[in-house]
Design a protein around this motif. Structure first.
Motif, PDB file in Angstrom:
ATOM      1  N   SER A   7       2.654  20.748 -47.178  1.00 55.12           N
ATOM      2  CA  SER A   7       3.924  20.201 -46.718  1.00 55.12           C
ATOM      3  C   SER A   7       4.814  19.778 -47.887  1.00 55.12           C
ATOM      4  O   SER A   7       5.113  18.612 -48.056  1.00 55.12           O
ATOM      5  N   PRO A   8       5.228  20.739 -48.730  1.00 55.26           N
ATOM      6  CA  PRO A   8       6.114  20.361 -49.826  1.00 55.26           C
ATOM      7  C   PRO A   8       7.573  20.300 -49.374  1.00 55.26           C
ATOM      8  O   PRO A   8       8.085  21.277 -48.846  1.00 55.26           O
ATOM      9  N   PRO A  31      15.943  33.880 -42.333  1.00 59.13           N
ATOM     10  CA  PRO A  31      14.839  34.592 -41.675  1.00 59.13           C
ATOM     11  C   PRO A  31      14.106  35.582 -42.578  1.00 59.13           C
ATOM     12  O   PRO A  31      12.916  35.803 -42.394  1.00 59.13           O
ATOM     13  N   ASP A  34      12.197  32.912 -45.158  1.00 54.29           N
ATOM     14  CA  ASP A  34      11.655  31.819 -44.335  1.00 54.29           C
ATOM     15  C   ASP A  34      10.565  30.986 -45.007  1.00 54.29           C
ATOM     16  O   ASP A  34       9.394  31.069 -44.661  1.00 54.29           O
ATOM     17  N   GLU A  36       9.945  28.034 -44.548  1.00 59.74           N
ATOM     18  CA  GLU A  36       9.358  27.027 -43.657  1.00 59.74           C
ATOM     19  C   GLU A  36       7.991  27.488 -43.147  1.00 59.74           C
ATOM     20  O   GLU A  36       7.198  26.678 -42.693  1.00 59.74           O
ATOM     21  N   ARG A  37       7.729  28.791 -43.247  1.00 61.20           N
ATOM     22  CA  ARG A  37       6.375  29.297 -42.951  1.00 61.20           C
ATOM     23  C   ARG A  37       5.314  28.511 -43.682  1.00 61.20           C
ATOM     24  O   ARG A  37       4.202  28.323 -43.204  1.00 61.20           O
ATOM     25  N   GLY A  39       5.576  25.503 -44.640  1.00 55.16           N
ATOM     26  CA  GLY A  39       5.767  24.067 -44.453  1.00 55.16           C
ATOM     27  C   GLY A  39       6.833  23.484 -45.350  1.00 55.16           C
ATOM     28  O   GLY A  39       7.021  22.277 -45.388  1.00 55.16           O
ATOM     29  N   ILE A  41      10.287  22.236 -46.430  1.00 57.34           N
ATOM     30  CA  ILE A  41      11.515  21.798 -45.776  1.00 57.34           C
ATOM     31  C   ILE A  41      12.527  21.477 -46.856  1.00 57.34           C
ATOM     32  O   ILE A  41      12.192  20.860 -47.863  1.00 57.34           O
ATOM     33  N   ASN A  42      13.742  21.930 -46.659  1.00 61.68           N
ATOM     34  CA  ASN A  42      14.809  21.592 -47.579  1.00 61.68           C
ATOM     35  C   ASN A  42      15.423  20.278 -47.090  1.00 61.68           C
ATOM     36  O   ASN A  42      16.253  20.265 -46.201  1.00 61.68           O
TER      37      ASN A  42
ATOM     38  N   GLY B  34      14.983  33.640 -35.316  1.00 59.60           N
ATOM     39  CA  GLY B  34      14.486  34.885 -35.887  1.00 59.60           C
ATOM     40  C   GLY B  34      13.594  34.681 -37.089  1.00 59.60           C
ATOM     41  O   GLY B  34      13.422  35.582 -37.908  1.00 59.60           O
ATOM     42  N   ARG B  35      13.008  33.486 -37.226  1.00 58.74           N
ATOM     43  CA  ARG B  35      12.084  33.224 -38.329  1.00 58.74           C
ATOM     44  C   ARG B  35      10.660  33.168 -37.793  1.00 58.74           C
ATOM     45  O   ARG B  35      10.448  33.109 -36.588  1.00 58.74           O
ATOM     46  N   GLY B  37       8.428  30.725 -38.804  1.00 57.22           N
ATOM     47  CA  GLY B  37       8.222  29.310 -38.532  1.00 57.22           C
ATOM     48  C   GLY B  37       6.915  28.776 -39.066  1.00 57.22           C
ATOM     49  O   GLY B  37       6.019  29.542 -39.416  1.00 57.22           O
ATOM     50  N   PRO B  38       6.812  27.454 -39.143  1.00 58.76           N
ATOM     51  CA  PRO B  38       5.607  26.831 -39.700  1.00 58.76           C
ATOM     52  C   PRO B  38       4.457  26.879 -38.707  1.00 58.76           C
ATOM     53  O   PRO B  38       4.679  27.138 -37.524  1.00 58.76           O
ATOM     54  N   GLN B  42       1.823  21.902 -38.326  1.00 61.27           N
ATOM     55  CA  GLN B  42       2.622  21.438 -39.458  1.00 61.27           C
ATOM     56  C   GLN B  42       2.974  19.946 -39.411  1.00 61.27           C
ATOM     57  O   GLN B  42       2.852  19.253 -40.429  1.00 61.27           O
ATOM     58  N   ASP B  46       2.427  17.206 -42.414  1.00 62.82           N
ATOM     59  CA  ASP B  46       3.519  16.416 -42.986  1.00 62.82           C
ATOM     60  C   ASP B  46       3.147  14.936 -43.029  1.00 62.82           C
ATOM     61  O   ASP B  46       3.330  14.265 -44.041  1.00 62.82           O
ATOM     62  N   LYS B  49       0.571  14.181 -45.608  1.00 63.62           N
ATOM     63  CA  LYS B  49       1.207  14.194 -46.931  1.00 63.62           C
ATOM     64  C   LYS B  49       1.945  12.878 -47.167  1.00 63.62           C
ATOM     65  O   LYS B  49       1.774  12.218 -48.200  1.00 63.62           O
TER      66      LYS B  49
END
Ligand code: SF4
Lengths: 148, 293
Positions: A7-8, A31, A34, A36-37, A39, A41-42, B34-35, B37-38, B42, B46, B49
């Motif tokens: 989870s960075p 996409p 991606d 976020e695959r 984990g 997050i920006n 369209g992604r 995803g985690p 997840q 988080d 962490k």
């Protein structure tokens, strides 16, 4: 590699750049790549971030901003310089206002080269940063002096 | 006995359910965009962490207020599952929300304070409908059984058919404010999940490490509690109401995610006016008609 690795959270700051690398960082969130695959997050908030990702060089105006962002991040934290501008000033190196790369003001851990850095390279840099975060985390634990 | 089982079940299982729901939410959101995803788990990664990070405190009271927030949210859900009085449940929920506002205000941070102000506007927007929901159940039980009640056990046991039959307007109103309570776009004005916003992370801006983990866990508890309130509209004395409630809750949750992904954030005045308009038009008229017949 379990605690931070999965989870960075990133804090992205665009310094004195041509915005090329900036756009490539954002491309990582789309996409096609991606992140976020993994984990990632920006996050827009230094207090939530684990990785400070900086594109573009440092000038006298953004120096205090970058320093403050770094100081507001809770440990463990890692700094990633993305693009040649962030690494050493790049094409803007000789400009009168440019102090140089990010390492002029912050301890940079990972350098991602390229002009612009490709999303694949950026993701690779983040993955390296994650491994380093875990190391720092373990060090924090062994020193025991952290404020959890 | 069933009271104690209900309370324990909520305290133990709600965080898991809430975390999973949050994971499903993020996965569905990614798929809608369209992604890939985690992973579904997840949110748990988080929180794990966050618990391992340093806490940067601005004010020591932050710790106390975040714990109060969590405890009161858990208390709300426990009262609900224990079959207490529905009015009491909603009052405790409001108290919990106040602790979040207090926490954000005392950090003296521009963004957190702005988040706190907006959080209060959100409370102002959803509170009438929340109270009207309680009143709705009273009126509905009075209508179907002759004696109205705020007691959750009696609401469930005395209703031969789902209360949504009597309360369609109140149900629509509750779904509307559910978007605010779940902190979903277009009403995520006090705390946004997305980066690069004018208020950074609103009320949670100054929460780092373990405090942010407390916030996430409270949010999970709160989400589960809110979806349980949705199920209260369906669950009645008959066995078939339980599978039906699961379907309706799932549909409501999906609808919220869909709205989240298809709408842009509105300004606070639009939220306030529209929430009150929906409360008035759907909620009040529904209750009024029940009173008249
Ligand atoms: S490295 Fe190249 S693309 Fe990136 S900011 Fe500098 S000049 Fe622009």
């Amino acid at each position: 590699m379990a605690k931070v690795a999965k989870s960075p959270w990133l804090l992205h700051y665009d310094g004195s750049s041509c915005n090329g690398c900036d756009i490539e960082v954002l491309a990582c969130l789309t996409p096609v790549y991606d992140v976020e695959r993994f984990g990632v997050i920006n996050t827009g908030n230094p207090k939530h971030a684990d990785i400070l990702l900086i594109t573009g060089g440092i000038n006298s105006q953004n120096k205090p901003v970058v320093e403050q962002l770094y100081s507001q991040m809770p440990s463990p934290k890692v700094v990633v310089a993305v693009g040649i501008c962030a690494c050493n000033g790049g094409v803007f190196k000789e400009c009168y206002n440019i102090l140089g790369g990010v390492d002029k003001v912050l301890p940079v851990d990972i350098y991602v080269p390229g002009c612009a850095a490709r999303p694949n390279a950026i993701i690779d840099g983040v993955v390296k940063a994650v491994a380093l975060l875990e190391e720092k985390r373990a060090k924090m634990d062994s020193e025991g002096g952290n404020n959890k | 006995m069933s009271t104690i089982i209900g309370i324990i079940a909520f305290i133990v299982f709600a965080p898991f359910a809430g975390g999973l729901l949050s994971g499903i939410d993020r996965k569905l959101t990614a798929r809608m965009q369209g992604r890939i995803g985690p992973p579904i788990l997840q949110p748990f990664y988080d929180v794990k962490k966050l618990l391992n990070k340093e806490i940067l405190l601005i004010n020591n009271m932050q710790i106390l207020f975040m714990w109060c927030f969590l405890v009161f949210i858990v208390f709300t859900g426990a009262l609900f599952c224990g079959g207490s009085n529905i009015l009491l449940v909603f009052f405790v929920l409001t108290t919990a929300a106040m602790f979040l506002v207090l926490e954000a205000s005392l950090t003296n941070s521009a963004y957190a304070t702005m988040g706190a102000n907006r959080e209060m506007i959100q409370m102002l927007s959803y509170e009438p409908m929340v109270l009207l929901t309680a009143v709705g159940f009273y009126v509905a039980t009075a209508f179907s059984t002759g004696t109205g009640t705020f007691n959750l056990h009696e609401i469930v046991d005395n209703s031969p058919i789902p209360n949504i039959v009597y309360l369609p307007g109140v149900f629509i109103g509750f779904l509307y404010i559910l978007t605010i309570k779940l902190r979903k776009s277009p009403f995520d004005i006090s705390m946004s999940h997305h980066a690069h916003q004018e208020m950074v992370k609103g009320v949670t801006t100054e929460l780092s490490g373990g405090l942010m983990a407390l916030m996430e866990i409270s949010h999970w508890y709160e989400n589960v509690f809110l979806l349980l309130v949705v199920s209260l509209f369906i669950i009645c004395d008959a066995w078939w109401s339980i599978p039906l409630a699961v379907v309706v809750v799932a549909a409501a949750f999906f609808l919220e995610i869909l709205i989240d992904n298809t709408s842009a954030r509105v300004k606070w005045d639009v939220m306030l006016k529209s929430a009150w308009a929906v409360t008035l038009v759907f909620g009040c008229i529904n209750v009024f008609i029940l009173q008249l017949i």
